[in-house]
Design a protein around this motif. Sequence first.
Motif, mmCIF file in Angstrom:
data_model
loop_
_atom_site.group_PDB
_atom_site.id
_atom_site.type_symbol
_atom_site.label_atom_id
_atom_site.label_comp_id
_atom_site.label_asym_id
_atom_site.label_seq_id
_atom_site.Cartn_x
_atom_site.Cartn_y
_atom_site.Cartn_z
ATOM 1 N N GLY A 272 0.824 -1.201 0.000
ATOM 2 C CA GLY A 272 0.000 0.000 0.000
ATOM 3 C C GLY A 272 0.856 1.247 0.000
ATOM 4 O O GLY A 272 1.882 1.312 0.679
ATOM 5 N N LEU A 273 0.448 2.259 -0.785
ATOM 6 C CA LEU A 273 1.162 3.531 -0.861
ATOM 7 C C LEU A 273 0.387 4.595 -0.097
ATOM 8 O O LEU A 273 -0.838 4.672 -0.187
ATOM 9 N N SER A 274 1.116 5.443 0.637
ATOM 10 C CA SER A 274 0.489 6.552 1.354
ATOM 11 C C SER A 274 0.859 7.855 0.657
ATOM 12 O O SER A 274 2.035 8.211 0.588
ATOM 13 N N LEU A 275 -0.140 8.550 0.145
ATOM 14 C CA LEU A 275 0.087 9.775 -0.619
ATOM 15 C C LEU A 275 -0.456 11.012 0.072
ATOM 16 O O LEU A 275 -0.373 12.119 -0.471
ATOM 17 N N TRP A 276 -1.001 10.839 1.281
ATOM 18 C CA TRP A 276 -1.717 11.940 1.934
ATOM 19 C C TRP A 276 -1.250 12.098 3.381
ATOM 20 O O TRP A 276 -1.933 11.651 4.313
ATOM 21 N N LEU B 2 -3.256 3.431 -0.818
ATOM 22 C CA LEU B 2 -3.647 3.080 -2.178
ATOM 23 C C LEU B 2 -3.025 1.740 -2.548
ATOM 24 O O LEU B 2 -1.824 1.537 -2.374
ATOM 25 N N LEU B 3 -3.852 0.814 -3.052
ATOM 26 C CA LEU B 3 -3.331 -0.453 -3.560
ATOM 27 C C LEU B 3 -2.982 -0.252 -5.035
ATOM 28 O O LEU B 3 -3.863 -0.094 -5.876
ATOM 29 N N PRO B 4 -1.691 -0.247 -5.382
ATOM 30 C CA PRO B 4 -1.300 0.014 -6.773
ATOM 31 C C PRO B 4 -1.509 -1.216 -7.638
ATOM 32 O O PRO B 4 -1.390 -2.356 -7.178
ATOM 33 N N PRO B 5 -1.772 -1.003 -8.938
ATOM 34 C CA PRO B 5 -2.092 -2.134 -9.822
ATOM 35 C C PRO B 5 -0.880 -2.811 -10.446
ATOM 36 O O PRO B 5 -1.033 -3.812 -11.142
ATOM 37 N N GLY B 6 0.309 -2.293 -10.230
ATOM 38 C CA GLY B 6 1.495 -2.909 -10.809
ATOM 39 C C GLY B 6 1.977 -4.074 -9.973
ATOM 40 O O GLY B 6 1.250 -4.657 -9.165
ATOM 41 N N VAL C 37 -12.363 -1.160 1.898
ATOM 42 C CA VAL C 37 -12.284 -0.129 0.869
ATOM 43 C C VAL C 37 -13.007 1.118 1.369
ATOM 44 O O VAL C 37 -14.201 1.074 1.698
ATOM 45 N N VAL C 38 -12.292 2.240 1.421
ATOM 46 C CA VAL C 38 -12.880 3.495 1.921
ATOM 47 C C VAL C 38 -12.943 4.571 0.848
ATOM 48 O O VAL C 38 -13.473 5.654 1.087
ATOM 49 N N GLY C 39 -12.387 4.302 -0.330
ATOM 50 C CA GLY C 39 -12.416 5.285 -1.405
ATOM 51 C C GLY C 39 -11.733 4.732 -2.639
ATOM 52 O O GLY C 39 -11.355 3.555 -2.692
ATOM 53 N N THR C 40 -11.574 5.583 -3.642
ATOM 54 C CA THR C 40 -10.909 5.175 -4.877
ATOM 55 C C THR C 40 -9.933 6.257 -5.322
ATOM 56 O O THR C 40 -10.094 7.438 -5.009
ATOM 57 N N TYR C 41 -8.910 5.818 -6.048
ATOM 58 C CA TYR C 41 -7.955 6.719 -6.700
ATOM 59 C C TYR C 41 -7.921 6.280 -8.151
ATOM 60 O O TYR C 41 -7.359 5.233 -8.463
ATOM 61 N N ASN C 42 -8.569 7.053 -9.041
ATOM 62 C CA ASN C 42 -8.819 6.615 -10.410
ATOM 63 C C ASN C 42 -9.578 5.285 -10.358
ATOM 64 O O ASN C 42 -10.677 5.238 -9.836
ATOM 65 N N GLN C 43 -8.990 4.182 -10.833
ATOM 66 C CA GLN C 43 -9.697 2.903 -10.828
ATOM 67 C C GLN C 43 -9.233 1.959 -9.718
ATOM 68 O O GLN C 43 -9.633 0.793 -9.702
ATOM 69 N N VAL D 76 -8.688 2.701 -2.411
ATOM 70 C CA VAL D 76 -7.979 3.232 -1.248
ATOM 71 C C VAL D 76 -8.546 2.485 -0.042
ATOM 72 O O VAL D 76 -9.765 2.410 0.139
ATOM 73 N N VAL D 77 -7.675 1.919 0.772
ATOM 74 C CA VAL D 77 -8.129 0.999 1.816
ATOM 75 C C VAL D 77 -7.599 1.405 3.181
ATOM 76 O O VAL D 77 -6.636 2.169 3.316
ATOM 77 N N ARG D 78 -8.241 0.850 4.178
ATOM 78 C CA ARG D 78 -7.773 0.920 5.565
ATOM 79 C C ARG D 78 -7.569 -0.513 6.041
ATOM 80 O O ARG D 78 -8.430 -1.372 5.836
#
Length: 530
Positions: free
Chosen positions: A300-304, A313-317, A370-376, A379-381
């Motif tokens: 998971g990435l933290s951008l905020w 954010l769970l990245p798709p790569g 899942v608490v939100g989305t970033y594009n497709q 975003v999770v807790r």
Amino acid sequence: MLLLLLFLLLLLLPPLVMLWWWHSQDARLSWLVRLQHRVAWRVLCWAAAWQQKRLEQSTLHAGQSQQQALRWCLQGAQGPCCPLRGSTDISTFRNHLPLTKASQVQEEEGRGQVLPPTSNQYCGEASLQATLLGLVALNKAYPEVLAPGGTARVTPSSPWPYPLPWPWHALGQVGPTRAKDPGALLLEALRSPGLRALEAGTAVELLDVFVGLEANGEELAEAIATGNPGAPLPGRAAELREALEQGPRGLALRLWPKLQVVVTLDAGGQAEAVTALGALWCQGLAFFSPAYAASGGVVGLSLWPKQPRGLYLLPPGAPFIELLPLKEGAQEEAATTILLPEAQQGKEYELVLTDQASLTRCRLGDVVQVVGTYNQCPVVRFIRRLGQTLSVRGEDTGEDVFSEALGRAVGQWPGAKLLDHGCVESSILDSSEGSAPHYEVFVALKGLRNLSEENRDKLDHCLQEASAHYKSLRFRGSVGPAQVHLVGQGAFRALRAALAACPSSPFPPEMPRVLRHRELAQILQRRVVS
């Protein structure tokens, strides 16, 4: 070519910079240090901008990105005759590779935690992205923390998942960045009153640092006063003594008045330490984690940095991530996994990662909501770990349920602050002989030296309020009351040392809350003081 020339130039600067540090830390910054910092920051921004562009493109087309991640995974598969090599059909992939629980691998390991199922290459890619984007996000939220001399790391391990090459060490770090002695790192930080950010590998490691600081404060003050190492700073030593005399609450801001943020890497079992730090030593400070490390791998990435802690954010790569929906009342029942774009808001899922080396689809046991989305992408807790469930009669008391009940119970103990805890099912310690099976609970506290029977009983009452199943078993006498034990200082540090010594221990180390092996439980049992 220009970047190569700049890098070669920077390689010539460390000896001169270190010489400058030894002669005068408090002198006006030299042009050499300013140049080093400026070049390093610009290169970092360029690299982070490239990673941000990649992240935007991959999350806008998450399905395609996951197909590509799967293709890389299958192409790199080792072993004789991989039947899926060259195929990217998700259904074929799922049919050929059954899900494997992390607990199955743990049983083979015998003790400790399981290594992450991701390859080093994929971990490196996710770790690099988390580090570059995290540094830029941190600087944007707190503009002065990466200025020269603005940051100090107080543990041998770093919260940044990817070890950046030397030039980036110019961004804020106080003292030697490769030091391995925790005492030397803490001493260097204490000598620098102008810090704006404090770094530690994980929150539990930082907790150990502050507990040790209180225990060894006079020794550290004496070292600072006499200049061992460095120049004598008697004034700073007096400030340290005065800050310690006022107690733990708000200690960090008394030591470093300009401090803004604490940076630690989030991993399993860290929330309790963050709460304790925020309530006592680091009161009034923000906490930031650049990533979430589940079972040793960055997922998971933290951008905020200024958003509530714990959103990732769970990245798709790579690594290739699937989500396993949790069924109400049947969490262990296998279901069909879904890809990241299919995640639904408010739903809970277990993370599934695929190992490139042996093509193992491993259920990590980490549950996210899942608490939100970033594009497709979701975003999770992170909610709990399925492997940290207590069950002596099939009641399945989850990590989140138990932690909440324990927190409410400790809140009713006058003056007590919870620092750490560990649980053992009574059968592990053979402590249920002649009585109903029950939970053995070991706690480390601040502000309370003895536990009364009334205090011990409150945990069992809170557990009954939190779990109807547990309450019914207690009413029938099928489960005995939870037994609470207070352990002395250093008990959980000794437990973590034993876990870290295990060959299969991940980094950063997850903090287990339920101990499955007697030798680990006995580490705490031998240190019970009440």
